[in-house]
Design a protein around this motif. Sequence first.
Motif, PDB file in Angstrom:
ATOM      1  N   ASN A  42     -30.753  -0.200  17.015  1.00 48.89           N
ATOM      2  CA  ASN A  42     -29.397  -0.675  17.259  1.00 48.89           C
ATOM      3  C   ASN A  42     -28.906  -1.442  16.047  1.00 48.89           C
ATOM      4  O   ASN A  42     -29.634  -2.220  15.448  1.00 48.89           O
ATOM      5  CB  ASN A  42     -29.360  -1.582  18.489  1.00 48.89           C
ATOM      6  N   HIS A  43     -27.667  -1.239  15.708  1.00 49.68           N
ATOM      7  CA  HIS A  43     -27.069  -1.944  14.582  1.00 49.68           C
ATOM      8  C   HIS A  43     -25.636  -2.297  14.931  1.00 49.68           C
ATOM      9  O   HIS A  43     -25.033  -1.702  15.819  1.00 49.68           O
ATOM     10  CB  HIS A  43     -27.123  -1.089  13.311  1.00 49.68           C
ATOM     11  N   LYS A  44     -25.109  -3.296  14.224  1.00 50.13           N
ATOM     12  CA  LYS A  44     -23.730  -3.695  14.457  1.00 50.13           C
ATOM     13  C   LYS A  44     -22.792  -2.630  13.905  1.00 50.13           C
ATOM     14  O   LYS A  44     -23.112  -1.935  12.954  1.00 50.13           O
ATOM     15  CB  LYS A  44     -23.434  -5.038  13.802  1.00 50.13           C
ATOM     16  N   LYS A  45     -21.624  -2.540  14.501  1.00 50.27           N
ATOM     17  CA  LYS A  45     -20.644  -1.551  14.083  1.00 50.27           C
ATOM     18  C   LYS A  45     -20.068  -1.948  12.734  1.00 50.27           C
ATOM     19  O   LYS A  45     -19.593  -3.068  12.554  1.00 50.27           O
ATOM     20  CB  LYS A  45     -19.545  -1.459  15.138  1.00 50.27           C
ATOM     21  N   SER A  46     -20.147  -1.044  11.779  1.00 49.38           N
ATOM     22  CA  SER A  46     -19.610  -1.324  10.446  1.00 49.38           C
ATOM     23  C   SER A  46     -18.247  -0.657  10.287  1.00 49.38           C
ATOM     24  O   SER A  46     -17.739  -0.012  11.203  1.00 49.38           O
ATOM     25  CB  SER A  46     -20.584  -0.839   9.372  1.00 49.38           C
ATOM     26  N   ASP A  49     -18.225   3.231  10.847  1.00 51.29           N
ATOM     27  CA  ASP A  49     -18.646   3.780  12.135  1.00 51.29           C
ATOM     28  C   ASP A  49     -17.433   4.194  12.961  1.00 51.29           C
ATOM     29  O   ASP A  49     -16.374   3.589  12.891  1.00 51.29           O
ATOM     30  CB  ASP A  49     -19.460   2.756  12.922  1.00 51.29           C
TER      31      ASP A  49
END
Length: 72
Positions: A42-46, A49
């Motif tokens: 999971n990663h933060k929305k850049s 994205d």
Amino acid sequence: MDFFSWLFGTRPGVLALILGGIVLFLIISLVLERRTRALYKNHKKSEGDWDLFDFDEDDSESGWNDFEDDNK
């Protein structure tokens, strides 16, 4: 042979077969979910994205559609 006649010929046997299948597929789904999470972290929305529904949290537009005023 006696086991198979019990498994497919009696109500408790069929119930055990169904519950065993549910447990088997639950275990398979848990293992595959863990592998997927390990592969795709999971990663933060850049900025680059995209979202399937194109939803922004700071979107000030609250309208459902062009005719929202008619629904009041």
